[in-house]
Design a protein around this motif. Sequence first.
Motif, short mmCIF file in Angstrom:
data_model
loop_
_atom_site.label_atom_id
_atom_site.label_comp_id
_atom_site.label_asym_id
_atom_site.label_seq_id
_atom_site.Cartn_x
_atom_site.Cartn_y
_atom_site.Cartn_z
N THR E 13 0.83 -1.20 0.00
CA THR E 13 0.00 0.00 0.00
C THR E 13 0.87 1.24 0.00
N ASP E 17 5.10 6.55 -5.88
CA ASP E 17 3.96 6.93 -6.69
C ASP E 17 3.96 6.30 -8.08
N THR E 20 1.89 3.09 -8.46
CA THR E 20 0.45 3.05 -8.17
C THR E 20 -0.32 2.33 -9.28
#
Lengths: 89, 89, 89, 89, 89
Positions: E13, E17, E20
Motif C-alpha cells: 500500500t 507513486d 500506483t
Amino acid sequence: MFYARVIGSLWATRKDDHLTGKKLLILQPLTFGGKPSGQPIIAVDTIGAGVGEQVVYVTSSEAVIPMNVPMAPVDASVVGITDRIDLGR
Amino acid sequence: MFYARVIGSLWATRKDDHLTGKKLLILQPLTFGGKPSGQPIIAVDTIGAGVGEQVVYVTSSEAVIPMNVPMAPVDASVVGITDRIDLGR
Amino acid sequence: MFYARVIGSLWATRKDDHLTGKKLLILQPLTFGGKPSGQPIIAVDTIGAGVGEQVVYVTSSEAVIPMNVPMAPVDASVVGITDRIDLGR
Amino acid sequence: MFYARVIGSLWATRKDDHLTGKKLLILQPLTFGGKPSGQPIIAVDTIGAGVGEQVVYVTSSEAVIPMNVPMAPVDASVVGITDRIDLGR
Amino acid sequence: MFYARVIGSLWATRKDDHLTGKKLLILQPLTFGGKPSGQPIIAVDTIGAGVGEQVVYVTSSEAVIPMNVPMAPVDASVVGITDRIDLGR
C-alpha cells in the motif's frame, strides 16, 4: 550500493581519454560485520578516500554521476566514506 | 571496473553493423594476485591491448563510451592497460 | 559480451507489442573451450542465427540497439556469429 | 525487484553531493519464505521504511527515479513496504 | 530475457507513486526443462499473466518499456506468455 574497504590503487598510463586524471582505487567488498565478501573491484574515487577506509560505492550507469562529466567509461564509483553503521535499530 | 588478462580474440564475419571493424578480445578476469577468477568474457578494444597484457575493463552501458559513437551493442570494453597495482598502501 | 550456442527457440503469442515479429532464441552460454557454462537465456536475434551455431551476444541496455527501434523491452541480443576463436595469440 | 528486510542504516558525512540528506538503509534480501538470501546491500529510502519492515527494492538505473531528481549516484532504492504476499494463487 | 513461472503476487500500500496501480508478480525463474533455477524475483505485469503460467521476463532498464510511461522504478517486467519451446531444432 555496497560497502567496501579501500585496499589499494591501480595505475594505467595507456587508457581511454575519459579516464585521464582519475584515481582508480581497488575495493574489497565487505559484509556489514567487516569481513571480505567476494572479489575486489576497481572504482573511480572523487571524494578522496584512502587505503584502509570503509566506503560506500555505487555500480552500473549511475557510477559516472559523481565525476561531473556528461559521460565516462566507469561502472563503479566511491560515493561516501562510512562514519557509522547501526544494525537492528 | 575489473582486472583481466587478454587471452585471445574472436572473429565474426556475420555480425551487427555497429560492430564492423571492431576488435573483439577474450579477457580472463583476474584476482589482484593475478589468478584467474570466473569465466572469460568478450570485450571491445579501442586502445590496442594485446594478448598477455593486464587490462582494466568496464561493463554495462558505459562500455560503449570509448567507441566514440552515439551507440553500439557493446557491454564490455577495455579502458586501460595496467602499469602497476599497489595493495595496502 | 558472451559466447553461446543457439540451442532452441521460444514462441509467445501473447506478448508486449514491442516484441511483435521478433525471433526469440534460447542460448546456452559456453566456455571458450565449448562447454556449457551456467543456465541458458533468451535473446532476440536480428542477424539470422540458427540452432547449433556459436554466437556472440550482448546484454544490458545495449541489447536493444541491433533492433533499430528507439526502444524495446529486450536485455539480450545476438550480435555476431563466431567464425574463429584464437586463444593465447 | 527484490524482497528484503530493513536491518539497519549507514551514516557517511563525507559523501558525494548528490547524496546529501538521503537516508541510507541496510537491506537483507529475503526468500519469499522470509529467510535471509545472499549479502545485505545499501539502498536509498524515500518512502520512510523502518528497521524490521519488509520492503520491495529496485536496482540498476531505475533506482534513481523515486528520488525525483534528474540524476543521482544511486543503484538501489526502496520502492514499497510489503503488506501481503500470496504464493500459489 | 529469462523464463519463469508466476508463483504468486505481492501487495504494497505504501509505495513509490510511479508504482500506483501496477500489478506485482512473484516469478520463479526456471530451466528450459521446467525446473526452478535460483531465487524468485518481483516483476511488474502489463500483459495479464496469471499464477501458474510460464512467462518471459526482461530485466535492467528495459523493464520499464512495457509500462508506456516515460520512467518508472522497475527493473523486471513480464513481456510474454510462453506458448511453445523448441530445443535442438
